[in-house]
Design an enzyme around this catalytic site. Sequence first.
Site, mmCIF file in Angstrom:
data_model
loop_
_atom_site.group_PDB
_atom_site.id
_atom_site.type_symbol
_atom_site.label_atom_id
_atom_site.label_comp_id
_atom_site.label_asym_id
_atom_site.label_seq_id
_atom_site.Cartn_x
_atom_site.Cartn_y
_atom_site.Cartn_z
ATOM 1 N N ILE A 132 -6.095 4.991 8.382
ATOM 2 C CA ILE A 132 -6.935 6.093 7.907
ATOM 3 C C ILE A 132 -7.546 6.840 9.091
ATOM 4 C CG2 ILE A 132 -7.322 5.212 5.594
ATOM 5 C CD1 ILE A 132 -10.087 4.200 6.483
ATOM 6 N N GLU A 175 0.838 -1.203 0.000
ATOM 7 C CA GLU A 175 0.000 0.000 0.000
ATOM 8 C C GLU A 175 0.870 1.249 0.000
ATOM 9 O OE1 GLU A 175 -3.953 -0.509 2.386
ATOM 10 O OE2 GLU A 175 -2.299 -1.301 3.605
ATOM 11 N N LYS A 184 -11.635 4.436 1.930
ATOM 12 C CA LYS A 184 -10.542 3.666 1.339
ATOM 13 C C LYS A 184 -11.171 2.477 0.608
ATOM 14 C CE LYS A 184 -6.156 1.543 2.706
ATOM 15 N NZ LYS A 184 -5.273 1.229 3.851
ATOM 16 N N TYR A 207 -14.535 26.859 0.304
ATOM 17 C CA TYR A 207 -14.455 25.405 0.227
ATOM 18 C C TYR A 207 -13.489 24.915 -0.831
ATOM 19 C CZ TYR A 207 -18.934 26.717 -2.037
ATOM 20 O OH TYR A 207 -19.928 27.345 -2.723
#
Length: 120
Positions: free
Chosen positions: A73, A22, A100, A54
């Site tokens: 995460i 990963e 994910k 934003y």
Amino acid sequence: MRDQIQLTGIHGFGYHGVFEHEQKNGQDFYVDVVLELDLSIPSRSDALTDTINYGAVCDLVVAEISRPPVSLIEKLAGQIGDLLLAKYPPLKSVLVTVHKPQAPVNVEVLDIAVTIERTH
């Protein structure tokens, strides 16, 4: 009802994960952000300076996804939440969900996500 700005599906490519492959190959990450703040002034003034840009939030999120890898995460979500609160003092709270979808698990899933909430 609380005032909110919601940003859904901010995409970035990162190298986060517990496994070596990963952190070597990377994968897609998607982040949802809910910003809670008083929007009464910008709802009347129609001025960008009275709210949170934003576009800048999206850039900050993508930059965090692109930074050196973390294993979890959960940590990525926490870093994003803490950074948003520090950068934008008008925020009362922030809800950050990191998706994910290509997480290495042994069954087929549509998504794996972690959500954190941070408040002032």
